[in-house]
Design an enzyme around this catalytic site. Structure first.
Site, short mmCIF file in Angstrom:
data_model
loop_
_atom_site.label_atom_id
_atom_site.label_comp_id
_atom_site.label_asym_id
_atom_site.label_seq_id
_atom_site.Cartn_x
_atom_site.Cartn_y
_atom_site.Cartn_z
N VAL A 139 -4.11 -14.19 -46.41
CA VAL A 139 -3.18 -13.25 -45.80
C VAL A 139 -2.74 -13.80 -44.46
CG1 VAL A 139 -4.05 -11.13 -46.89
CG2 VAL A 139 -5.06 -11.90 -44.75
N SER A 140 -1.48 -13.58 -44.16
CA SER A 140 -0.98 -13.81 -42.80
C SER A 140 -0.66 -12.42 -42.28
CB SER A 140 0.27 -14.69 -42.82
OG SER A 140 1.29 -14.07 -43.57
N THR A 141 -0.49 -12.28 -41.00
CA THR A 141 -0.23 -10.96 -40.43
C THR A 141 0.98 -10.30 -41.06
OG1 THR A 141 -1.18 -11.68 -38.34
CG2 THR A 141 0.15 -9.70 -38.29
#
Length: 258
Positions: free
Chosen positions: A9-11
């Site tokens: 996940v990225s932000t």
């Protein structure tokens, strides 16, 4: 069949798609159980862009991904299972690098949301469908990036820290404009630069080993790797108190560590 899973996940990705690490892991475990596959492990990267590349080493700059490659080199694995190929790559260059590494170990990708995908398949219709899905993914990533960039530029102009997750050695408190030194992590940063100055010919792997031997750990409490060492060394200016974002540069926005 022996398989491993990979989640990321990225932000921006987590906020938009709801692809939390837990959700991805649950989907992968459920899918493998339904297929009767032997899921050996699930590797993860949190808060890291799927487009991040170490341009000097020409490799994917993600700790979890590098740990997964190490596992592929030591074990007999048939497939890497992901929720979507966007968890593995978010740019053409990263896609090429991932394909290169997986083909080296004769390992295919199984995407739960793209059931026909294969890095070895050359069916024209599948190529078109998967290519269109990846183009749409890239468009959405660029759109999100532009929105975030505008907000961060504004914050930087007002004197606030706009670099997202605080770098190793610092901590960001909600409601505070500036980041603060994390004393425990700062000791590792100081020691890393001391080692680099004392032994300038040492490789990144040797520096990482020295830090591990002295008991230092990463933000996640794990052992240092060459990727993390390079990331810290590349941010020397930041650790000296200089902050730059979107062409805006300011000194003294945060306490220097070195």
């Amino acid at each position: 069949m022996n398989v491993i899973g990979y989640v990321r996940v990225s932000t921006s990705g987590q906020a938009k798609d709801g692809y939390s690490l837990t959700y991805q892991q649950d989907e992968i475990r459920s899918y493998c159980q339904g297929q009767g596959w032997n899921l050996l492990n699930v590797y993860s990267d949190e808060g890291i862009s799927g487009a991040k590349v170490d341009e000097d080493a020409l490799e994917v700059d993600r700790i979890g991904f590098q740990s997964m490659l190490a596992a592929l080199s030591m074990q007999s694995i048939d497939i890497v299972v992901v929720l979507n190929t966007s968890r593995l790559w978010r740019s053409d260059i990263v896609k090429v690098l991932v394909h290169r590494e997986f083909k080296k170990y004769v390992v295919d990708v199984k995407s739960i949301e793209q059931p026909t995908y294969s890095i070895f398949k050359i069916d024209p219709s599948d190529f078109l469908i998967n290519g269109l899905m990846e183009l749409l993914d890239a468009f959405q990533r660029l759109e999100i990036s532009m929105k975030l960039s505008r907000g961060r530029n504004k914050k930087a102009e007002q004197g606030g820290y706009a670099g997202g997750r605080a770098a190793f050695g610092y901590k960001a408190r909600k409601g505070h404009k500036a980041i603060e030194v994390n004393e425990k992590q700062a000791q590792a940063v100081i020691r890393l630069f001391d080692i680099r100055e004392q032994y300038p010919t040492w490789t990144l792997e040797r520096i990482a080993s020295a830090l591990n031997e002295e008991g230092f750990t990463t933000q996640q409490g794990k052992m240092f790797t060459k990727v993390q060492v390079k990331r810290i060394l590349d941010r020397r200016g930041f650790y000296q108190g200089l902050y730059r974002y979107g062409g805006i540069e300011a000194e003294g926005q945060h306490q220097a560590i070195i």
